[in-house]
Scaffold this motif. Structure first.
Motif, short mmCIF file in Angstrom:
data_model
loop_
_atom_site.label_atom_id
_atom_site.label_comp_id
_atom_site.label_asym_id
_atom_site.label_seq_id
_atom_site.Cartn_x
_atom_site.Cartn_y
_atom_site.Cartn_z
N ALA A 82 0.86 -1.19 0.00
CA ALA A 82 0.00 0.00 0.00
C ALA A 82 0.89 1.24 0.00
O ALA A 82 1.99 1.21 0.56
CB ALA A 82 -0.90 -0.01 1.22
N GLU A 83 0.42 2.28 -0.65
CA GLU A 83 1.15 3.55 -0.60
C GLU A 83 0.94 4.16 0.78
O GLU A 83 -0.08 3.92 1.44
CB GLU A 83 0.61 4.52 -1.66
N ASP A 84 1.88 4.98 1.21
CA ASP A 84 1.73 5.64 2.50
C ASP A 84 0.97 6.95 2.33
O ASP A 84 1.52 7.96 1.90
CB ASP A 84 3.13 5.90 3.10
N HIS A 85 -0.34 6.93 2.65
CA HIS A 85 -1.15 8.16 2.59
C HIS A 85 -1.68 8.51 3.98
O HIS A 85 -2.84 8.90 4.13
CB HIS A 85 -2.32 7.98 1.62
N GLY A 86 -0.88 8.25 4.99
CA GLY A 86 -1.30 8.61 6.34
C GLY A 86 -2.01 7.48 7.06
O GLY A 86 -2.37 6.46 6.45
N PHE A 87 -2.25 7.68 8.36
CA PHE A 87 -2.76 6.59 9.19
C PHE A 87 -4.15 6.11 8.81
O PHE A 87 -4.39 4.90 8.74
CB PHE A 87 -2.75 6.99 10.68
N ASP A 88 -5.07 7.04 8.53
CA ASP A 88 -6.44 6.60 8.24
C ASP A 88 -6.50 5.73 6.99
O ASP A 88 -7.21 4.72 6.96
CB ASP A 88 -7.37 7.81 8.08
N GLN A 92 -7.58 1.74 6.71
CA GLN A 92 -8.54 1.29 5.70
C GLN A 92 -7.97 0.11 4.91
O GLN A 92 -8.65 -0.89 4.67
CB GLN A 92 -8.87 2.48 4.79
N GLU A 93 -6.69 0.23 4.51
CA GLU A 93 -6.02 -0.86 3.76
C GLU A 93 -5.99 -2.14 4.58
O GLU A 93 -6.23 -3.23 4.07
CB GLU A 93 -4.56 -0.46 3.45
N VAL A 94 -5.66 -1.99 5.87
CA VAL A 94 -5.51 -3.16 6.73
C VAL A 94 -6.86 -3.87 6.90
O VAL A 94 -6.96 -5.09 6.81
CB VAL A 94 -4.91 -2.74 8.10
N VAL A 95 -7.90 -3.09 7.10
CA VAL A 95 -9.24 -3.68 7.24
C VAL A 95 -9.64 -4.38 5.95
O VAL A 95 -10.14 -5.51 5.95
CB VAL A 95 -10.26 -2.59 7.64
N SER A 96 -9.38 -3.73 4.82
CA SER A 96 -9.82 -4.34 3.56
C SER A 96 -8.97 -5.58 3.25
O SER A 96 -9.45 -6.56 2.67
CB SER A 96 -9.85 -3.31 2.43
N GLU A 159 9.55 1.87 2.20
CA GLU A 159 9.18 2.93 1.25
C GLU A 159 7.67 2.93 1.07
O GLU A 159 7.01 3.95 1.15
CB GLU A 159 9.89 2.71 -0.09
N LYS A 160 7.17 1.69 0.84
CA LYS A 160 5.73 1.49 0.83
C LYS A 160 5.35 0.79 2.13
O LYS A 160 6.21 0.53 2.97
CB LYS A 160 5.33 0.59 -0.34
N ILE A 161 4.09 0.43 2.24
CA ILE A 161 3.67 -0.33 3.41
C ILE A 161 3.32 -1.75 2.98
O ILE A 161 2.63 -1.95 1.97
CB ILE A 161 2.48 0.37 4.10
N TYR A 162 3.85 -2.72 3.70
CA TYR A 162 3.69 -4.13 3.35
C TYR A 162 2.81 -4.80 4.39
O TYR A 162 3.09 -4.70 5.59
CB TYR A 162 5.06 -4.83 3.32
N ILE A 163 1.78 -5.47 3.92
CA ILE A 163 0.84 -6.13 4.84
C ILE A 163 0.80 -7.63 4.51
O ILE A 163 0.60 -8.01 3.35
CB ILE A 163 -0.58 -5.56 4.69
N TYR A 164 1.04 -8.48 5.51
CA TYR A 164 0.94 -9.93 5.28
C TYR A 164 0.63 -10.65 6.57
O TYR A 164 0.91 -10.16 7.66
CB TYR A 164 2.22 -10.47 4.64
#
Ligand code: ATP
Ligand code: MG
Length: 392
Positions: A82-88, A92-96, A159-164
């Motif tokens: 995910a791109e880093d566009h701030g906490f909110d 949202q990314e994490v929930v989805s 650089e980006k945000i990685y979720i796994y």
């Protein structure tokens, strides 16, 4: 939905210099394996980890399956970027992510945030707490368990945000090339491809030798061995397959020696020739698919008589396995269907009705004396006329 894979590998015994060797070999095996499938892949190591970034029109299942054939990989984690566009936006990314990966499911979870980029405005602890809270609000069926969570939700800030969170099991073992090279005696049967697979899994590079006996064994029998080598090479990388014409040696033994000793004497010549190629190509051992008691030539007496001609160690990884155990592995690695194709192999043609099961080494050596006149010349010719094909 996934953009890359984080590769987990065993770390026992790979400290210091060995670690680089291990990781470099793993990267090169991953590259080799992904070469044959669709997609654009970028494999790299960073901070003690290996990543596979995926692009082009890569297929998730096909890529996972390919990675599952690379020895040394213990786990494969599909990662969403995910791109880093701030906490909110991150919340949202994490929930989805959770909605897509665990649709409608209720689980216990723990957020495990890591900042590889230290200038991120929140600490890992703050991220864990705030993301946890957002998840509980959006997905009320989920529960926090910080001690034994069913889902360890990793959020890495780079650089980006990685979720796994998912770990797909890999084959384990060691990357091929970290443990020298050995020469596999590869027949068209069930056992020897499994034997090669097992030794390669410990990090050993494999070359192979096949003895054929035209016209007693057909072109199709030879093609079957090439096909088997091809399947094994999915796991091991390219295999240099030495195809030895064994006919004249077999006929000569048939003429000169008692028929019940034929198989043992033949096998002794196979080992001698295999060892010649092994030494010539820098192999440190031989590999066979022998298993105690499976056939007359695999009693302890016969194995001792065969082994006696070798100076290199002979590795027999299925030595204590029942046939069914070997069949199970061959099905798992994909060689079984090819192995059972009904083409004659060179041993069955010259097989005696009542082969010796307890060969006496002195008697065998006396019989081999009957070969003195021509055998050296025949072996020399067989070696000189051997065809080497690179199978990959
Ligand atoms: P496999 O299923 O591997 O053919 P097998 O049960 O048929 O084994 P044998 O034919 O006695 O047993 O062979 C024992 C081992 O000797 C094989 O596992 C293989 O490593 C080697 N071998 C036998 N025949 C050949 C051949 N024609 N070329 C190369 N290696 C051979
Ligand atoms: Mg066989």
């Amino acid at each position: 939905m996934f953009h890359s894979f984080l590769i987990k590998y065993g770390e026992i015994g790979i400290k210091g210099k060995n670690r680089y060797l291990f990781e470099d070999m793993l990267v090169s095996q991953i590259n080799y394996t992904l070469k044959s499938i669709d997609g654009e892949f970028h494999v790299y190591k960073q901070q003690g980890r290996i990543y596979v970034e995926c692009g082009g029109n890569f297929d998730f299942d096909e890529t996972v399956e390919a990675l599952q054939s690379v020895f040394g990989i213990v786990g494969i984690c599909p990662v969403v970027h995910a791109e880093d566009h701030g906490f909110d936006a991150l919340a949202q990314e994490v929930v989805s992510y959770l909605e897509k990966v665990y649709p409608g499911e209720s689980h216990t979870f723990k957020v495990n945030a890591r900042r590889a980029r230290k200038n991120y405005p929140m600490t890992s602890m703050e991220l864990n707490a705030s993301l946890g809270e957002k998840i509980l609000q959006s997905l009320p069926q989920m529960k926090v368990d910080v001690h034994h969570p069913e889902i360890m939700l990793n959020v890495e800030i780079r650089e980006k945000i990685y979720i796994y969170s998912k770990i797909i099991p890999g084959p384990g073992g060691m990357p091929v090339g970290t443990n020298g090279k050995a020469m596999l005696l590869l027949s068209g049967g069930i056992d020897s491809p499994v034997a090669g697979y097992m030794i390669a899994k410990r990090g050993v590079k494999i070359d192979a030798v096949y003895f054929h006996a035209p016209p007693y064994t057909s072109e199709r029998a030879k093609q079957k061995v090439v096909d088997l080598a091809k399947i094994v090479s999915r796991y091991t990388g390219p295999i240099h397959l030495h195809i030895v014409n064994f006919t004249d040696i077999q006929l000569y033994i048939y003429d000169q020696c008692p028929h019940e000793e034929l198989t043992i004497i033949m096998r002794r010549y196979m080992m001698r020739i295999a060892e010649h190629f092994a030494k010539e190509t820098g192999c440190l051992g031989l590999i066979t698919g022998e298993s105690i008691g499976q056939v007359a030539s695999q009693t302890l007496h016969s194995l001792a008589a065969t082994n006696e001609v070798c100076t290199l160690p002979v590795y027999r990884p299925v030595i204590g396995f029942d046939k069914q155990d070997i069949v199970d592995i061959s099905e798992k690695i994909g060689t079984y269907e090819t192995s059972i194709l009904p083409f004659e192999d060179c041993c069955t043609i010259f097989v005696a009705k009542h082969p010796v099961t307890k060969p006496n080494l002195n008697i065998i050596k006396r019989s081999e004396k009957h070969l003195e006149e021509k055998i050296d010349e025949l072996v020399k010719t067989a070696i000189e006329t051997t065809e080497v094909v690179v199978v990959e």
